[in-house]
Design a protein around this motif. Structure first.
Motif, PDB file in Angstrom:
ATOM      1  N   GLN A  39     -20.704 -39.492 -18.589  1.00  0.00           N
ATOM      2  CA  GLN A  39     -19.489 -38.912 -18.025  1.00  0.00           C
ATOM      3  C   GLN A  39     -18.287 -39.865 -17.996  1.00  0.00           C
TER       4      GLN A  39
ATOM      5  N   LEU B 241     -11.865 -28.416 -20.954  1.00  0.00           N
ATOM      6  CA  LEU B 241     -12.646 -29.163 -19.972  1.00  0.00           C
ATOM      7  C   LEU B 241     -13.146 -28.188 -18.920  1.00  0.00           C
ATOM      8  N   LYS B 242     -14.444 -28.264 -18.600  1.00  0.00           N
ATOM      9  CA  LYS B 242     -15.019 -27.339 -17.627  1.00  0.00           C
ATOM     10  C   LYS B 242     -15.935 -28.087 -16.674  1.00  0.00           C
TER      11      LYS B 242
ATOM     12  N   ALA C 114     -14.087 -35.110 -27.467  1.00  0.00           N
ATOM     13  CA  ALA C 114     -12.936 -34.215 -27.660  1.00  0.00           C
ATOM     14  C   ALA C 114     -12.199 -34.561 -28.939  1.00  0.00           C
TER      15      ALA C 114
ATOM     16  N   PHE D 121      -5.253 -35.813 -22.502  1.00  0.00           N
ATOM     17  CA  PHE D 121      -6.651 -35.693 -22.089  1.00  0.00           C
ATOM     18  C   PHE D 121      -6.932 -36.351 -20.740  1.00  0.00           C
TER      19      PHE D 121
ATOM     20  N   VAL E 112     -17.259 -30.620 -22.255  1.00  0.00           N
ATOM     21  CA  VAL E 112     -16.115 -30.451 -23.147  1.00  0.00           C
ATOM     22  C   VAL E 112     -16.518 -29.468 -24.247  1.00  0.00           C
TER      23      VAL E 112
ATOM     24  N   MET F 238     -18.521 -33.000 -15.861  1.00  0.00           N
ATOM     25  CA  MET F 238     -17.711 -32.196 -16.768  1.00  0.00           C
ATOM     26  C   MET F 238     -18.405 -31.979 -18.111  1.00  0.00           C
TER      27      MET F 238
ATOM     28  N   ALA G  62      -9.042 -31.989 -13.468  1.00  0.00           N
ATOM     29  CA  ALA G  62     -10.212 -31.109 -13.482  1.00  0.00           C
ATOM     30  C   ALA G  62     -11.334 -31.671 -12.613  1.00  0.00           C
ATOM     31  N   LYS G  63     -11.566 -32.991 -12.696  1.00  0.00           N
ATOM     32  CA  LYS G  63     -12.616 -33.617 -11.891  1.00  0.00           C
ATOM     33  C   LYS G  63     -12.279 -33.541 -10.404  1.00  0.00           C
TER      34      LYS G  63
ATOM     35  N   LEU H 180     -16.142 -38.863 -22.906  1.00  0.00           N
ATOM     36  CA  LEU H 180     -15.699 -37.468 -22.962  1.00  0.00           C
ATOM     37  C   LEU H 180     -14.542 -37.315 -23.944  1.00  0.00           C
ATOM     38  N   LYS H 181     -13.635 -38.281 -23.911  1.00  0.00           N
ATOM     39  CA  LYS H 181     -12.494 -38.204 -24.820  1.00  0.00           C
ATOM     40  C   LYS H 181     -12.939 -38.393 -26.270  1.00  0.00           C
TER      41      LYS H 181
ATOM     42  N   LEU I 281      -8.284 -34.481 -17.464  1.00  0.00           N
ATOM     43  CA  LEU I 281      -9.627 -34.794 -16.976  1.00  0.00           C
ATOM     44  C   LEU I 281      -9.599 -35.158 -15.502  1.00  0.00           C
TER      45      LEU I 281
END
Length: 668
Positions: free
Chosen positions: A139, A157-158, A148, A177, A199, A197, A184-185, A144-145, A181
């Motif tokens: 994570q 992002l979910k 992406a 991004f 992606v 998260m 969203a977090k 994550l990036k 992020l």
């Protein structure tokens, strides 16, 4: 057997469950917070027990309190509704330990689908098609990036534990991004206490089509067809329909069987919804499975003739499913429109206040209203701003849509801003009528959905002017005693002559001049109005909130709400504000371009993103508030520095309160 049911929820879903339980002869128990002590769900239940203070974490999210109440009142089952504790595996586990039936799926199914990333792995093993993406445990932001960047933008992002659009962000470019992020977090942690998260590749023109599934404890399973939920704002649905427009029987069967495959992969029991993204090439991809009753379940009920809450209760009682797949048939078409307290013209900012008027369409075999509010209620900052659901049905899509349009034109709420007019405008767009919809529909039709779109003042101003003139007639006791006496005319009337006056009227803050001539006829007072070089002969009757008006022989009935000087007129074009003098609501365009940073509404400070005296750029986020499950970013309009923050993270803020002291750079 379930003999006494506690509903661990509030509002419309609580009221909806109570109605079915009562019809089945089951006693009902409601719980309520400080904010809900006079709520409709409290009045409808056979019993109601105080739960705690208004914030959800101190009331509706307190599973131990709810179970203690169930034991105290002798409730042997709990229905969680949706939201709150409905997908909380630990709450379901505590119910089982206390011999209380949890009306929902097995604990293992909740846990399996509770993490979006874990759900993806299960679906992959079950050969259910997936959207390309990263669902791993690593994570770190750079990991994550990397994923992406590798799959290419745009990405989505979910929150792995998310739902309802919370903890979700679209990212269109790599340089956006990290900020997306972080937001969203932060939202995921606040909503679900989990900021894990995933992606995914963002499909640019998908439809959101979901399948209602139901399984019993005897290894029987069915799908009750599909719902199209593509009309969304902020990733939250606002209009749903069933069946999905333009879906072939072959594709319907393929999606239904895939949904059942997903349910059986986790040994599912009860009501569940498998959500898919349907791309323009007719390929569909698993998105998530909601292990609860959905907000939009009524449209499925109307096209199948089944009560899904009754099915839930019967399955929880170890009964078999009432129907087989072969016995289930689609009849007609249904729409659901979610009525929210929000301002569509201000980024759907949630609204709070007292409901001074609630007037709904008449319910019938074609029109259903699921609601938890009544006139006089206070819409608070503590809960989701959804007020009600308007559901309509008819034999086919076009006639059902006509039902929806008419019902929306008859739905009047005042005291808070709502999205009713916005929903009405959606329903009248040609693409919507044709079923040409996808999840970006609202963004694509932004211009047509603007509140000022085709506002016909020639139809509105004469009625508003007449309302003000008639109200003035009623302002003295003499007028009440003899409404036709010339001495009761509260105007510039003169003996032996008709009066004339210039009336300045403001409609939605736009100024209009109306020339008024008045004369007394044998049975009523007539007004001759001159507006935009057109003449109007008018008379009317104002009885409380109802106005019967005749404009050039066209007689119509309108609803008027509000106290002087400002009122609201509900017309065929929607909700219109009018007054004799311009009302300064503090919402003019210049408000947000000054260095006065005020709270848009009551809420909580959840993040301060800059240090005092740190130089900031135009558009940089300074502070983030949360209210009614939505984040609000307070941004700098110019370059400058914050010299002081007036609130700390976690503190409650009143709407309109100054948040910080900002000093713009000279010349900025």
């Amino acid at each position: 057997m379930i003999h006494k049911l506690l509903i661990a929820n509030r509002g419309e879903i609580c009221c909806r469950v109570i109605k079915t339980a009562k019809r089945m002869g089951i006693a009902t128990v409601a719980v309520y917070s400080d904010a809900d002590q006079n709520a409709l769900h409290v009045k409808l239940a056979d019993e109601a027990v105080y739960l705690g203070p208004a914030p959800s974490k101190l009331s509706y999210l307190c599973g131990d309190k709810i179970i203690a109440i169930a034991r105290k009142v002798g409730a042997n089952a709990i229905h969680p509704g949706y939201g709150f504790l409905s997908e909380n595996a630990e709450f379901a586990r505590q119910c089982a330990k206390n011999n209380i039936t949890f009306i929902g799926p097995p604990i293992s199914a909740i846990e399996a689908m509770g993490s979006k990333s874990a759900a993806k792995h299960i679906m992959q093993q079950a050969n259910v098609p997936l959207v390309p993406g990263y669902h791993g445990d690593e994570q770190a932001a750079d990991i994550l990036k990397y994923h992406a960047d590798t799959m290419g933008y745009p990405v989505l992002l979910k929150a792995a534990a998310g739902g309802g659009g919370k903890g979700m962000r679209q990212v269109w470019h790599a340089n956006e991004f990290n900020d997306a992020l972080a937001a969203a977090k932060r939202e995921a942690l606040s909503s679900f206490n989990d900021d894990h998260m995933l992606v995914e590749k963002y499909l640019t023109q998908p439809r959101h089509v979901e399948i209602q599934v139901f399984c019993d404890q005897h290894e029987n399973g069915v799908y009750l067809f599909e719902r199209d939920c593509s009309i969304q704002r902020r990733h939250q649905k606002v209009i749903e329909e069933a069946p999905a427009p333009g879906l072939s029987e072959t594709l319907r069967q393929q999606m239904g069987e895939a949904a059942l495959k997903a349910a059986k992969a986790i040994n599912y029991v009860g009501a569940g919804t498998v959500e898919f993204l349907l791309d323009v090439d007719q390929r569909f991809y698993f998105m998530e499975m909601n292990t609860r009753l959905q907000v939009e379940h009524p449209v499925t009920e109307l096209i199948t003739g089944q009560d899904l809450v009754e099915w839930q209760i019967r399955v929880a009682n170890h009964e078999r499913l009432p129907l087989t797949q072969e016995q289930l048939k689609i009849k007609g078409h249904a729409f659901e429109a979610r009525i929210y307290a929000e301002d569509p013209n201000n980024n759907f900012l949630p609204a709070t206040g007292r409901l001074s008027l609630v007037k709904t369409p008449n319910e019938s075999a074609y029109v259903r209203i699921d609601t938890g509010i009544q006139e006089g209620d206070e819409v608070s900052v503590y809960y989701d701003p959804m007020l009600a659901k308007l559901i309509v049905w008819d034999q086919d899509r076009s006639t059902a849509l006509a039902r929806l349009q008419k019902a929306l034109s008859e739905y009047f709420i005042d005291g808070v801003s709502t999205n009713i007019d916005f929903l009405s405008r959606i329903s009248q767009i040609d693409d919507f009528k044709a079923g040409a919809i996808d999840t970006s529909f609202i963004e694509k039709h932004h211009e047509q959905l603007s509140s000022e779109y085709k506002l016909a003042y020639a139809d509105i101003v004469p009625i508003a002017a007449l309302a003000l003139l008639l109200e003035r007639q009623q302002q003295t006791n003499i007028a009440k005693q003899d409404p036709y006496s010339p001495w009761s005319v509260q105007s510039v009337w003169r003996a032996n002559d008709n009066y004339q006056e210039a009336l300045k009227l403001y409609v939605n803050d736009e100024s209009h001049d109306v020339l008024v001539n008045s004369l007394m006829s044998q049975d009523r007072q007539l007004f001759n109005l001159e507006f935009q070089q057109q003449n109007y002969t008018c008379w009317g009757i104002l009885d409380g909130q109802q106005l019967i008006s005749s404009i050039n022989g066209h007689i119509s009935t309108s609803t008027i709400s509000g106290n002087s000087p400002e009122k609201v007129l509900f017309t065929a074009q929607g909700r219109v504000r009018f007054s004799r003098a311009l009302i300064d609501l503090g919402l003019n365009e210049d408000t947000h371009h000054t260095n006065n940073f005020t709270a848009p509404m009551n809420g909580t400070v959840v993040a301060i993103l800059v240090d005092t005296n740190e130089r900031v750029e135009p558009g940089q986020t300074l502070l983030v508030m949360e209210a009614m499950k939505m984040e609000h970013a307070i941004k700098a309009k110019t370059a400058g520095r914050v010299s002081e923050f007036y609130f700390n993270v976690g503190e409650l803020v009143d709407g309109g309160a100054e948040l910080l002291a900002f000093h713009g750079e000279e010349g900025a």
